[in-house]
Design a protein around this motif. Structure first.
Motif, mmCIF file in Angstrom:
data_model
loop_
_atom_site.group_PDB
_atom_site.id
_atom_site.type_symbol
_atom_site.label_atom_id
_atom_site.label_comp_id
_atom_site.label_asym_id
_atom_site.label_seq_id
_atom_site.Cartn_x
_atom_site.Cartn_y
_atom_site.Cartn_z
ATOM 1 N N PRO A 1 2.471 11.493 10.168
ATOM 2 C CA PRO A 1 1.784 10.354 9.565
ATOM 3 C C PRO A 1 0.703 9.800 10.481
ATOM 4 O O PRO A 1 0.880 9.733 11.699
ATOM 5 C CB PRO A 1 2.905 9.323 9.367
ATOM 6 C CG PRO A 1 3.923 9.673 10.399
ATOM 7 C CD PRO A 1 3.851 11.170 10.554
ATOM 8 N N PRO A 2 -0.441 9.404 9.898
ATOM 9 C CA PRO A 2 -1.485 8.803 10.732
ATOM 10 C C PRO A 2 -1.071 7.423 11.220
ATOM 11 O O PRO A 2 -0.255 6.743 10.599
ATOM 12 C CB PRO A 2 -2.672 8.705 9.758
ATOM 13 C CG PRO A 2 -2.038 8.642 8.398
ATOM 14 C CD PRO A 2 -0.799 9.480 8.486
ATOM 15 N N GLN A 3 -1.630 7.013 12.326
ATOM 16 C CA GLN A 3 -1.359 5.678 12.852
ATOM 17 C C GLN A 3 -2.026 4.644 11.955
ATOM 18 O O GLN A 3 -3.217 4.710 11.692
ATOM 19 C CB GLN A 3 -1.904 5.558 14.270
ATOM 20 C CG GLN A 3 -1.596 4.236 14.946
ATOM 21 C CD GLN A 3 -0.119 4.094 15.280
ATOM 22 O OE1 GLN A 3 0.548 5.082 15.568
ATOM 23 N NE2 GLN A 3 0.383 2.876 15.235
ATOM 24 N N TRP A 4 -1.234 3.681 11.446
ATOM 25 C CA TRP A 4 -1.804 2.661 10.561
ATOM 26 C C TRP A 4 -2.407 1.534 11.390
ATOM 27 O O TRP A 4 -1.787 1.007 12.312
ATOM 28 C CB TRP A 4 -0.713 2.118 9.628
ATOM 29 C CG TRP A 4 -1.181 0.940 8.819
ATOM 30 C CD1 TRP A 4 -0.768 -0.343 8.919
ATOM 31 C CD2 TRP A 4 -2.164 0.956 7.786
ATOM 32 N NE1 TRP A 4 -1.443 -1.132 8.012
ATOM 33 C CE2 TRP A 4 -2.301 -0.366 7.312
ATOM 34 C CE3 TRP A 4 -2.954 1.970 7.221
ATOM 35 C CZ2 TRP A 4 -3.185 -0.704 6.293
ATOM 36 C CZ3 TRP A 4 -3.837 1.631 6.216
ATOM 37 C CH2 TRP A 4 -3.941 0.318 5.759
ATOM 38 N N HIS B 1 6.358 4.476 0.678
ATOM 39 C CA HIS B 1 6.326 5.922 0.524
ATOM 40 C C HIS B 1 7.102 6.298 -0.739
ATOM 41 O O HIS B 1 8.259 5.888 -0.895
ATOM 42 C CB HIS B 1 6.937 6.616 1.743
ATOM 43 C CG HIS B 1 6.156 6.413 3.008
ATOM 44 N ND1 HIS B 1 6.677 6.672 4.260
ATOM 45 C CD2 HIS B 1 4.877 5.985 3.210
ATOM 46 C CE1 HIS B 1 5.759 6.404 5.180
ATOM 47 N NE2 HIS B 1 4.671 5.977 4.563
ATOM 48 N N LEU B 2 6.463 7.060 -1.617
ATOM 49 C CA LEU B 2 7.080 7.541 -2.853
ATOM 50 C C LEU B 2 7.238 9.056 -2.741
ATOM 51 O O LEU B 2 6.240 9.785 -2.646
ATOM 52 C CB LEU B 2 6.205 7.190 -4.066
ATOM 53 C CG LEU B 2 5.896 5.705 -4.284
ATOM 54 C CD1 LEU B 2 4.984 5.528 -5.493
ATOM 55 C CD2 LEU B 2 7.183 4.910 -4.461
ATOM 56 N N VAL B 3 8.488 9.505 -2.765
ATOM 57 C CA VAL B 3 8.784 10.911 -2.469
ATOM 58 C C VAL B 3 9.635 11.495 -3.585
ATOM 59 O O VAL B 3 10.598 10.865 -4.027
ATOM 60 C CB VAL B 3 9.512 11.048 -1.113
ATOM 61 C CG1 VAL B 3 9.615 12.512 -0.708
ATOM 62 C CG2 VAL B 3 8.799 10.251 -0.019
ATOM 63 N N ALA C 1 11.097 4.699 10.073
ATOM 64 C CA ALA C 1 10.571 5.239 11.320
ATOM 65 C C ALA C 1 9.065 5.463 11.244
ATOM 66 O O ALA C 1 8.375 5.451 12.273
ATOM 67 C CB ALA C 1 11.280 6.553 11.659
ATOM 68 N N ARG C 2 8.550 5.630 10.025
ATOM 69 C CA ARG C 2 7.115 5.842 9.834
ATOM 70 C C ARG C 2 6.393 4.573 9.409
ATOM 71 O O ARG C 2 5.246 4.634 8.994
ATOM 72 C CB ARG C 2 6.919 6.941 8.792
ATOM 73 C CG ARG C 2 7.446 8.292 9.265
ATOM 74 C CD ARG C 2 7.297 9.361 8.216
ATOM 75 N NE ARG C 2 7.648 10.667 8.768
ATOM 76 C CZ ARG C 2 7.243 11.817 8.275
ATOM 77 N NH1 ARG C 2 6.475 11.831 7.192
ATOM 78 N NH2 ARG C 2 7.605 12.951 8.827
ATOM 79 N N GLY C 3 7.071 3.451 9.515
ATOM 80 C CA GLY C 3 6.420 2.172 9.276
ATOM 81 C C GLY C 3 6.459 1.665 7.856
ATOM 82 O O GLY C 3 5.849 0.632 7.551
ATOM 83 N N ALA C 4 7.161 2.350 6.946
ATOM 84 C CA ALA C 4 7.224 1.947 5.544
ATOM 85 C C ALA C 4 8.500 1.151 5.289
ATOM 86 O O ALA C 4 9.602 1.653 5.489
ATOM 87 C CB ALA C 4 7.183 3.163 4.625
ATOM 88 N N LEU D 1 0.851 -1.187 0.000
ATOM 89 C CA LEU D 1 0.000 0.000 0.000
ATOM 90 C C LEU D 1 0.890 1.241 0.000
ATOM 91 O O LEU D 1 1.707 1.406 0.914
ATOM 92 C CB LEU D 1 -0.901 0.038 1.232
ATOM 93 C CG LEU D 1 -1.986 -1.037 1.364
ATOM 94 C CD1 LEU D 1 -2.718 -0.866 2.685
ATOM 95 C CD2 LEU D 1 -2.959 -0.971 0.195
ATOM 96 N N VAL D 2 0.755 2.072 -1.013
ATOM 97 C CA VAL D 2 1.477 3.345 -1.038
ATOM 98 C C VAL D 2 0.647 4.334 -0.234
ATOM 99 O O VAL D 2 -0.418 4.790 -0.672
ATOM 100 C CB VAL D 2 1.693 3.847 -2.476
ATOM 101 C CG1 VAL D 2 2.430 5.192 -2.452
ATOM 102 C CG2 VAL D 2 2.480 2.829 -3.286
ATOM 103 N N THR D 3 1.122 4.662 0.954
ATOM 104 C CA THR D 3 0.375 5.525 1.862
ATOM 105 C C THR D 3 0.888 6.962 1.858
ATOM 106 O O THR D 3 0.355 7.800 2.579
ATOM 107 C CB THR D 3 0.406 4.969 3.291
ATOM 108 O OG1 THR D 3 1.765 4.829 3.716
ATOM 109 C CG2 THR D 3 -0.284 3.611 3.348
#
Length: 216
Positions: free
Chosen positions: A158-161, A171-173, A188-191, A143-145
């Motif tokens: 970032p929202p809590q997944w 994450h695509l940046v 660190a953000r879960g990705a 899932l690309v969040t």
């Protein structure tokens, strides 16, 4: 670490060095998104077929790109794209773009997931660009969040997944400076899957991640 999902939307005949660099990075890749013409196009492209074969030979997942227009594109049109990717380029996965994030559109994507599995899809990636309803974790492998600029990414809380642990977050940046540690921030953000490119504007995915850019 195998963690890069590379969306590189340039033709192999005009950017051969860049595609060579992608193939050479095979051990580091989670997958490569193949996008000949905002989808598979109307006919097979020999140059993309050749690079797809090289990626498969290097044991890289090849994901065929298909736009869903946030659930508004006809189901049959998306399924046709998936079949063409499989038949023409031997893709073993699917990258659905412009994916809705709400619970009310989930049925549309569940039907597409079923159709993708029927074509032999081994990896289903959904690009929401934001955190979706947790139900999408039931059908997707990735899932690309987040998809957006580096300036937005570093400010974003970032929202809590709450979608469970059976799916990878990505994450695509873009607009990322060369010294930025996106991998560390993404983890660190879960990705566990990511891509960071320097490109900006309307076509950022015509550039490669800094680490893959070929030396002149």
């Amino acid at each position: 670490m195998i963690n890069l999902l590379v969306p590189y939307y340039e033709h192999p005949s005009t950017r051969p060095a860049e595609w060579n660099a992608i193939v050479a990075a095979a051990p580091r890749l989670h997958g490569v998104i193949l996008n000949p013409a905002s989808g598979p196009g109307d006919h097979a492209d020999p140059a993309f077929a050749e690079v797809a074969a090289r990626l498969r030979d290097a044991h890289v997942r090849v994901l065929g790109y298909a736009d869903t227009d946030y659930g508004r594109r006809p189901h049959a049109d998306v399924v046709r794209d998936l079949a063409r990717h499989r038949d023409w380029y031997g893709t073993d996965g699917v990258f659905l773009d412009q994916v809705a994030a709400g619970r009310e559109e989930f049925g549309y994507y569940r039907r597409l997931a079923t159709a993708a599995w029927a074509t032999g899809c081994g990896t289903l990636a959904l690009n929401h660009g934001t955190a979706p309803h947790p139900s999408y974790a039931r059908i997707a492998d990735v899932l690309v969040t987040f998809e957006g600029t580096w300036a937005t990414y570093i400010r974003l809380r970032p929202p809590q997944w709450r979608g469970g642990t059976g799916v990878r977050l990505c994450h695509l940046v873009y607009g990322v400076p060369p010294d930025a540690d996106l991998a560390g921030l993404a983890r660190a953000r879960g990705a566990t899957v990511h891509c960071a490119v320097p490109g900006a504007g309307d076509h950022p995915w015509g550039t490669l991640p800094h680490a893959l850019t070929p030396t002149p």
